[in-house]
Design a protein around this motif. Structure first.
Motif, mmCIF file in Angstrom:
data_model
loop_
_atom_site.group_PDB
_atom_site.id
_atom_site.type_symbol
_atom_site.label_atom_id
_atom_site.label_comp_id
_atom_site.label_asym_id
_atom_site.label_seq_id
_atom_site.Cartn_x
_atom_site.Cartn_y
_atom_site.Cartn_z
ATOM 1 N N MET A 61 -9.763 3.905 -5.856
ATOM 2 C CA MET A 61 -10.654 5.009 -5.503
ATOM 3 C C MET A 61 -9.878 6.330 -5.470
ATOM 4 O O MET A 61 -10.381 7.362 -5.935
ATOM 5 C CB MET A 61 -11.338 4.724 -4.163
ATOM 6 N N LEU A 62 -8.661 6.292 -4.937
ATOM 7 C CA LEU A 62 -7.803 7.486 -4.922
ATOM 8 C C LEU A 62 -7.419 7.901 -6.338
ATOM 9 O O LEU A 62 -7.395 9.095 -6.661
ATOM 10 C CB LEU A 62 -6.536 7.230 -4.100
ATOM 11 N N MET A 63 -7.110 6.924 -7.185
ATOM 12 C CA MET A 63 -6.772 7.224 -8.576
ATOM 13 C C MET A 63 -7.933 7.942 -9.262
ATOM 14 O O MET A 63 -7.724 8.921 -9.988
ATOM 15 C CB MET A 63 -6.426 5.931 -9.322
ATOM 16 N N GLU A 64 -9.134 7.471 -9.016
ATOM 17 C CA GLU A 64 -10.308 8.095 -9.614
ATOM 18 C C GLU A 64 -10.467 9.532 -9.129
ATOM 19 O O GLU A 64 -10.711 10.445 -9.919
ATOM 20 C CB GLU A 64 -11.559 7.273 -9.284
ATOM 21 N N ARG A 65 -10.306 9.750 -7.826
ATOM 22 C CA ARG A 65 -10.414 11.095 -7.249
ATOM 23 C C ARG A 65 -9.388 12.054 -7.844
ATOM 24 O O ARG A 65 -9.665 13.223 -8.036
ATOM 25 C CB ARG A 65 -10.159 11.047 -5.731
ATOM 26 N N ARG A 66 -8.182 11.525 -8.065
ATOM 27 C CA ARG A 66 -7.068 12.360 -8.523
ATOM 28 C C ARG A 66 -6.879 12.317 -10.042
ATOM 29 O O ARG A 66 -5.892 12.847 -10.539
ATOM 30 C CB ARG A 66 -5.785 11.930 -7.811
ATOM 31 N N HIS A 67 -7.785 11.674 -10.729
ATOM 32 C CA HIS A 67 -7.735 11.583 -12.198
ATOM 33 C C HIS A 67 -6.387 11.022 -12.666
ATOM 34 O O HIS A 67 -5.737 11.594 -13.538
ATOM 35 C CB HIS A 67 -8.026 12.946 -12.835
ATOM 36 N N MET A 68 -6.022 9.899 -12.079
ATOM 37 C CA MET A 68 -4.763 9.244 -12.427
ATOM 38 C C MET A 68 -5.058 7.887 -13.046
ATOM 39 O O MET A 68 -6.118 7.313 -12.827
ATOM 40 C CB MET A 68 -3.891 9.065 -11.183
ATOM 41 N N ASP A 69 -4.076 7.384 -13.787
ATOM 42 C CA ASP A 69 -4.167 6.021 -14.298
ATOM 43 C C ASP A 69 -2.806 5.349 -14.110
ATOM 44 O O ASP A 69 -1.862 5.974 -13.627
ATOM 45 C CB ASP A 69 -4.632 5.989 -15.762
ATOM 46 N N SER A 70 -2.721 4.106 -14.495
ATOM 47 C CA SER A 70 -1.474 3.354 -14.305
ATOM 48 C C SER A 70 -0.311 3.999 -15.042
ATOM 49 O O SER A 70 0.825 3.959 -14.570
ATOM 50 C CB SER A 70 -1.643 1.907 -14.778
ATOM 51 N N ASP A 71 -0.567 4.598 -16.201
ATOM 52 C CA ASP A 71 0.509 5.238 -16.958
ATOM 53 C C ASP A 71 1.101 6.412 -16.195
ATOM 54 O O ASP A 71 2.326 6.572 -16.150
ATOM 55 C CB ASP A 71 0.005 5.701 -18.328
ATOM 56 N N THR A 72 0.247 7.243 -15.579
ATOM 57 C CA THR A 72 0.774 8.383 -14.829
ATOM 58 C C THR A 72 1.521 7.915 -13.586
ATOM 59 O O THR A 72 2.514 8.525 -13.195
ATOM 60 C CB THR A 72 -0.342 9.373 -14.424
ATOM 61 N N MET A 73 1.073 6.837 -13.003
ATOM 62 C CA MET A 73 1.745 6.314 -11.807
ATOM 63 C C MET A 73 3.061 5.630 -12.147
ATOM 64 O O MET A 73 4.009 5.679 -11.369
ATOM 65 C CB MET A 73 0.815 5.343 -11.071
ATOM 66 N N PHE A 74 3.145 5.010 -13.314
ATOM 67 C CA PHE A 74 4.339 4.243 -13.670
ATOM 68 C C PHE A 74 5.584 5.126 -13.760
ATOM 69 O O PHE A 74 6.699 4.647 -13.581
ATOM 70 C CB PHE A 74 4.133 3.478 -14.989
ATOM 71 N N GLY A 75 5.392 6.400 -13.975
ATOM 72 C CA GLY A 75 6.528 7.330 -14.018
ATOM 73 C C GLY A 75 7.305 7.373 -12.720
ATOM 74 O O GLY A 75 8.470 7.793 -12.707
ATOM 75 N N ARG A 76 6.684 6.936 -11.622
ATOM 76 C CA ARG A 76 7.376 6.919 -10.314
ATOM 77 C C ARG A 76 7.842 5.521 -9.931
ATOM 78 O O ARG A 76 8.342 5.304 -8.846
ATOM 79 C CB ARG A 76 6.430 7.447 -9.230
ATOM 80 N N HIS A 77 7.678 4.561 -10.845
ATOM 81 C CA HIS A 77 8.115 3.192 -10.579
ATOM 82 C C HIS A 77 9.633 3.168 -10.441
ATOM 83 O O HIS A 77 10.348 3.896 -11.131
ATOM 84 C CB HIS A 77 7.669 2.270 -11.718
ATOM 85 N N ALA A 78 10.142 2.312 -9.567
ATOM 86 C CA ALA A 78 11.581 2.216 -9.339
ATOM 87 C C ALA A 78 12.323 1.948 -10.642
ATOM 88 O O ALA A 78 11.903 1.116 -11.430
ATOM 89 C CB ALA A 78 11.876 1.098 -8.332
ATOM 90 N N ASN A 79 13.437 2.659 -10.844
ATOM 91 C CA ASN A 79 14.241 2.432 -12.037
ATOM 92 C C ASN A 79 15.631 1.879 -11.692
ATOM 93 O O ASN A 79 16.492 1.788 -12.561
ATOM 94 C CB ASN A 79 14.351 3.697 -12.894
ATOM 95 N N MET A 80 15.839 1.528 -10.431
ATOM 96 C CA MET A 80 17.101 0.914 -10.008
ATOM 97 C C MET A 80 16.843 -0.465 -9.455
ATOM 98 O O MET A 80 17.093 -0.763 -8.303
ATOM 99 C CB MET A 80 17.795 1.797 -8.966
ATOM 100 N N GLU A 81 16.297 -1.325 -10.323
ATOM 101 C CA GLU A 81 15.959 -2.676 -9.877
ATOM 102 C C GLU A 81 17.070 -3.638 -10.260
ATOM 103 O O GLU A 81 17.746 -3.490 -11.229
ATOM 104 C CB GLU A 81 14.651 -3.124 -10.520
ATOM 105 N N PHE B 45 0.833 -1.195 0.000
ATOM 106 C CA PHE B 45 0.000 0.000 0.000
ATOM 107 C C PHE B 45 0.872 1.251 0.000
ATOM 108 O O PHE B 45 0.634 2.185 -0.786
ATOM 109 C CB PHE B 45 -0.932 -0.020 1.212
ATOM 110 N N ALA B 46 1.902 1.275 0.843
ATOM 111 C CA ALA B 46 2.824 2.416 0.889
ATOM 112 C C ALA B 46 3.476 2.632 -0.478
ATOM 113 O O ALA B 46 3.627 3.773 -0.935
ATOM 114 C CB ALA B 46 3.888 2.200 1.972
ATOM 115 N N MET B 47 3.827 1.548 -1.149
ATOM 116 C CA MET B 47 4.442 1.656 -2.473
ATOM 117 C C MET B 47 3.476 2.282 -3.476
ATOM 118 O O MET B 47 3.854 3.170 -4.245
ATOM 119 C CB MET B 47 4.886 0.284 -2.967
ATOM 120 N N ARG B 48 2.240 1.830 -3.492
ATOM 121 C CA ARG B 48 1.270 2.387 -4.432
ATOM 122 C C ARG B 48 0.986 3.865 -4.136
ATOM 123 O O ARG B 48 0.808 4.667 -5.055
ATOM 124 C CB ARG B 48 -0.037 1.593 -4.414
#
Length: 186
Positions: A166-186, A54-57
């Motif tokens: 539900m938060l994504m809907e409130r904030r008008h976000m989708d997986s694409d907008t969130m993926f920009g913050r996905h870890a890039n040092m894996e 949950f913290a990660m999302r």
């Protein structure tokens, strides 16, 4: 039983628990998280694993989120929200976290089986999941074929994913907008 038969039973159990979560409490949970300056997440054992997801999302959404006990977690203040996952609602370390959060004026959201627990009495929002657990005085209204507290742990994880949607809907976000913050040092 075959793996497919087990899957069918587990999915029925999850449908049972998730559809019995009070919609008003779920909405209050989302509102509390949405309005927080920072969200602090705490849980023990398997619930601890679920709350880390949950913290990660939340981080993927751009919400300042921390896992209690990690070395880079700052102090909580009156603008923070502490989200606790605890089936029993009485795990001593988590009770201590809730008491500290209350002392500084932070809000508390609890996901639990036991809405009468010590943490529930301190919480501003209690999301009750009706599932059995060997550690909870309250056992929910379903008997699970799964071991120990598995149904609760799965249900809390899925509920938190629903809260993210539900938060994504409130904030008008989708997986694409969130993926920009996905870890890039894996």
């Amino acid at each position: 039983m075959t793996n497919k038969e087990y899957a069918e039973v587990v999915l029925r159990e999850l449908t049972h628990t998730l559809t019995r979560i009070d919609s008003e409490q779920a909405e209050k949970f989302v509102e509390l998280v949405d309005g927080a300056k920072e969200v602090f997440c705490a849980g023990a054992g398997r619930s601890g694993f679920e709350i880390k997801g949950f913290a990660m999302r939340l981080m993927h959404m751009g919400i300042a989120s921390y896992v209690v006990g990690e070395t880079c977690t700052p102090n909580i203040d009156e603008n923070g929200v502490l989200v606790i996952c605890s089936g029993s609602g009485s795990t001593k370390s988590l009770v201590n976290h809730a008491q500290k959060a209350k002392e500084v004026g932070a809000k508390i959201a609890l996901i639990t089986i036991n809405s009468e627990s010590p943490i529930a009495k301190l919480a501003d929002v209690v999301v009750e999941i009706s599932a059995p657990s060997p550690k909870s005085a309250k056992q929910g209204d379903i008997k699970s074929i799964q071991p120990m507290g598995s149904l609760f742990e799965q249900s809390e994880g899925t509920f938190m994913d629903i809260a993210i949607m539900m938060l994504m809907e409130r904030r008008h976000m989708d997986s694409d907008t969130m993926f920009g913050r996905h870890a890039n040092m894996e």
